[in-house]
Write a protein that holds these residues in place. Structure first.
Motif, PDB file in Angstrom:
ATOM      1  N   UNK A 193     -10.650   6.869  34.788  1.00  0.00           N
ATOM      2  CA  UNK A 193      -9.484   7.374  35.687  1.00  0.00           C
ATOM      3  C   UNK A 193      -8.466   8.499  34.553  1.00  0.00           C
ATOM      4  N   UNK A 194      -8.555   7.795  33.519  1.00  0.00           N
ATOM      5  CA  UNK A 194      -7.831   8.358  32.628  1.00  0.00           C
ATOM      6  C   UNK A 194      -8.567   9.809  31.904  1.00  0.00           C
ATOM      7  N   UNK A 195      -9.870   9.862  32.225  1.00  0.00           N
ATOM      8  CA  UNK A 195     -10.629  10.955  32.047  1.00  0.00           C
ATOM      9  C   UNK A 195     -10.561  12.031  32.985  1.00  0.00           C
ATOM     10  N   UNK A 196      -9.706  11.728  34.032  1.00  0.00           N
ATOM     11  CA  UNK A 196      -9.873  12.759  35.113  1.00  0.00           C
ATOM     12  C   UNK A 196     -10.022  14.235  35.263  1.00  0.00           C
ATOM     13  N   UNK A 197      -9.218  14.781  34.156  1.00  0.00           N
ATOM     14  CA  UNK A 197      -9.240  16.234  34.061  1.00  0.00           C
ATOM     15  C   UNK A 197      -9.813  16.728  32.921  1.00  0.00           C
ATOM     16  N   UNK A 237     -24.355  14.098  38.807  1.00  0.00           N
ATOM     17  CA  UNK A 237     -23.249  14.617  38.156  1.00  0.00           C
ATOM     18  C   UNK A 237     -22.031  13.754  38.115  1.00  0.00           C
ATOM     19  N   UNK A 238     -22.009  12.823  38.963  1.00  0.00           N
ATOM     20  CA  UNK A 238     -21.019  11.691  38.974  1.00  0.00           C
ATOM     21  C   UNK A 238     -21.120  10.884  37.652  1.00  0.00           C
ATOM     22  N   UNK A 239     -22.265  11.166  36.824  1.00  0.00           N
ATOM     23  CA  UNK A 239     -22.428  10.268  35.585  1.00  0.00           C
ATOM     24  C   UNK A 239     -21.301  11.027  34.460  1.00  0.00           C
ATOM     25  N   UNK A 269     -14.561  15.540  44.330  1.00  0.00           N
ATOM     26  CA  UNK A 269     -13.930  16.167  43.094  1.00  0.00           C
ATOM     27  C   UNK A 269     -15.207  16.881  42.456  1.00  0.00           C
ATOM     28  N   UNK A 270     -16.374  16.273  42.520  1.00  0.00           N
ATOM     29  CA  UNK A 270     -17.366  16.911  41.923  1.00  0.00           C
ATOM     30  C   UNK A 270     -18.024  18.192  42.462  1.00  0.00           C
ATOM     31  N   UNK A 271     -17.700  18.383  43.709  1.00  0.00           N
ATOM     32  CA  UNK A 271     -18.637  19.538  44.477  1.00  0.00           C
ATOM     33  C   UNK A 271     -17.651  20.640  44.822  1.00  0.00           C
ATOM     34  N   UNK A 272     -18.343  21.825  45.210  1.00  0.00           N
ATOM     35  CA  UNK A 272     -17.786  22.822  45.870  1.00  0.00           C
ATOM     36  C   UNK A 272     -19.010  23.312  46.851  1.00  0.00           C
ATOM     37  N   UNK A 283      -9.771  20.093  50.348  1.00  0.00           N
ATOM     38  CA  UNK A 283      -9.538  20.049  48.952  1.00  0.00           C
ATOM     39  C   UNK A 283     -10.609  20.690  48.143  1.00  0.00           C
ATOM     40  N   UNK A 284     -11.813  20.835  48.825  1.00  0.00           N
ATOM     41  CA  UNK A 284     -13.307  21.294  48.400  1.00  0.00           C
ATOM     42  C   UNK A 284     -13.276  22.845  48.173  1.00  0.00           C
TER      43      UNK A 284
END
Length: 545
Positions: free
Chosen positions: A294-298, A407-409, A438-441, A459-460
């Motif tokens: 969570x701290x690595x979110x950005x 991608x989620x890894x 949050x990983x996709x568009x 939000x996508x």
């Protein structure tokens, strides 16, 4: 020791950390392997343990053995002495290989806890795979003890869970054989022993390029240091050196800290570069990992480089190898095409049939996923490049769930999905179930599809594809009204003025598909925001933002 009921309460509490989807199905942005199902939280290698492991967000591990009549089951020990309730001295000396499945099914297990868990029965892998089928978020490590690999691979194929299993072995020959049976499957090479022996094994693997290995697990033990503080074996220096070697090859670095039941050792290993854990204490590790990640979110990249169908110059397009390569070279987005099979699976393929890229001509809309997995979609790439089968192994068509899991890894590269048929809503549903929003568009030129994306998930990000001769003024007005973030224009329609107009309207602008080096330089000089390319490695050498 806590009772099983107490741990069920802990599991319920842990689900509050999950993303806003159905809690038991959300897939975290990291991997925690729960040893033998759910570690100390449930009777090992039972369906109850696997269900609990999945509910906590972990990937459970199952130990694989075979009964005397050929049924593949989940059971760790070579004999029945430790875990079977009420075993007499004769039975204690027997093992799975000495009894039929009918005989094994009558035995009660769960005796390994001093207090005892609720008594359970040994399950066949067919039963376990059955509760995984159609649930891509349910993945499972398979620790090979005593089994025919072809039989196990056939069982995974039969239940259509091949992409969801990760074979674990300390033997490289087992890993190599497994990859010939299920080339798209992931593998974990685990190793313990002295630091000296570990150094020798890592050096040997470096020389051969870590063939067929997608994850490495190193066993760690704590020992009391002479100065009074706890040391670890192997050393911190060794573990720090392993991480970069694995990362540059796209291999997950996992550790099993034996017996660790408090956060300290796990926090220490994260600082040393370990990315993943196997544990007997998922109730300790999962909150810690959620906090850490969570701290690595950005940390998603923002360099304007989109790998078209993955790194499709370096690897066969729309394959796991192409997507892994795109992540390794450092793009911020990779684009992929999705379709729905006759049996409702979402697969990754650009054309409406496999005729161009594969060795068979099948249409996803008319074929089952099991049929499509028999197609070698690396065929055209191999022939065009003049490569051998050894240089370019056969590749199976990926499931969208496999790519989302990949991608989620990590938190550098995201995936832009292009629906080639009417599967937009199904894709959004899967993204939600896997907690991957949050990983996709999404990208496409079809206005109805992209409008639906914004309606279902505002939000996508949407990258609206436009032809070279499209009415730019009208497109800008429509994009602004619908909340699209980026126009992606066919490269022949890109001019300096076009870029200026898009950016003045508050939209980003990209070009597709740009493979010429001089053209890349020109568009970058004009200040374009994004380039879609088959050759992202070359683009990134030009200093794209």
């Amino acid at each position: 020791m806590k009772t099983f009921a107490t741990f069920l309460l802990a599991a319920a509490t842990l689900t509050t950390f999950l993303p806003q989807t159905r809690a038991a199905e959300a897939v975290p942005p990291f991997i925690v392997q729960s040893h033998r199902g759910a570690g100390v939280l449930a009777a090992e290698n039972t369906i109850a343990a696997f269900e609990l492991g999945w509910s906590l967000g972990t990937i459970p591990e199952a130990d694989i053995r075979t009964t005397s009549d050929g049924v593949i089951v989940a059971f760790h020990d070579a004999d029945f002495a430790r875990v079977v309730h009420g075993a007499d001295e004769t039975l204690k000396k027997k093992g799975v290989q000495d009894v039929t499945f009918d005989e094994l099914s009558k035995l009660e297990v769960g005796a390994e806890s001093p207090e005892g868990f609720q008594k359970r029965h040994v399950s066949s892998m067919a039963d376990i795979f059955a509760i995984m089928k159609g649930r891509p978020e349910r993945r499972l490590y398979l620790d090979i003890k005593q089994v025919s690999l072809p039989a196990l691979a056939a069982l995974a194929k039969q239940h259509e869970v091949a992409p969801q299993v990760i074979l674990a072995s300390t033997k490289l020959e087992v890993i190599h054989e497994w990859k010939t049976l299920l080339p798209d499957s992931h593998t974990l090479h685990w190793m313990g022993g002295t630091e000296e022996s570990l150094r020798e094994r890592i050096e040997s693997l470096k020389q051969t390029g870590f063939p067929d290995i997608t994850q490495v697990q190193i066993h760690v033990r704590e020992k009391k240091g002479t100065t009074g503080w706890t040391e670890i074996e192997p050393s911190e220096a060794f573990l720090r050196s392993v991480g970069p070697e694995l990362k540059k090859r796209g291999i997950l670095f996992q550790s099993l800290p034996w017996g660790a039941n408090s956060p300290g050792i796990y926090e220490r290993l994260l600082e040393l570069g370990v990315e993943s854990f196997a544990t007997d204490h998922p109730d300790v590790v999962m909150p810690l990992m959620r906090k850490h990640y969570g701290q690595q979110a950005a940390v998603f990249l923002d360099n304007g480089a989109t790998a078209h169908r993955g790194s499709s110059t370096a690897q066969p397009e729309n394959t796991m190898a192409a997507f892994q390569h795109a992540i390794e070279v450092g793009v911020d987005w990779m684009e992929l095409d999705i379709q729905q099979t006759r049996d409702g699976q979402l697969v990754v393929l650009h054309d409406l049939s496999t005729a161009r890229t594969g060795d068979k001509d099948l249409k996803p809309a008319e074929a089952t996923y099991a049929e499509l997995r028999e197609v070698d979609v690396a065929t055209e790439f191999r022939q065009r490049k003049g490569l051998s089968l050894q240089q370019c192994p056969p590749a199976m068509m990926p499931l969208l769930s496999e790519v989302l899991t990949l991608v989620k890894t990590q938190r550098r590269t995201r995936a832009s999905l292009q629906p080639k048929d009417g599967c937009t809503e199904a894709a959004i549903k899967l993204v939600r179930e896997m907690g991957a929003a949050e990983w996709v568009g999404f990208n496409d030129g079809n206005l109805a599809k992209m409008t639906l994306v914004k309606k279902l998930e505002p939000g996508i990000s949407v990258f609206w594809d436009r032809p070279a001769d499209s009415d730019l003024t009208s497109d800008l007005r429509t994009a602004k009204e619908l909340g699209f973030e980026t126009l992606v224009i066919e490269r022949k329609g890109i001019t300096a003025e076009c870029i200026r107009q898009c950016q003045a309207a508050g939209l980003k602008v990209g070009a597709w598909t740009v493979n010429d080096l001089d053209e890349m330089r020109q568009f970058l000089a004009w200040g374009i925001d994004r380039l879609y390319t088959d050759d992202p490695g070359t683009l990134l050498t030009l200093g794209q933002r």
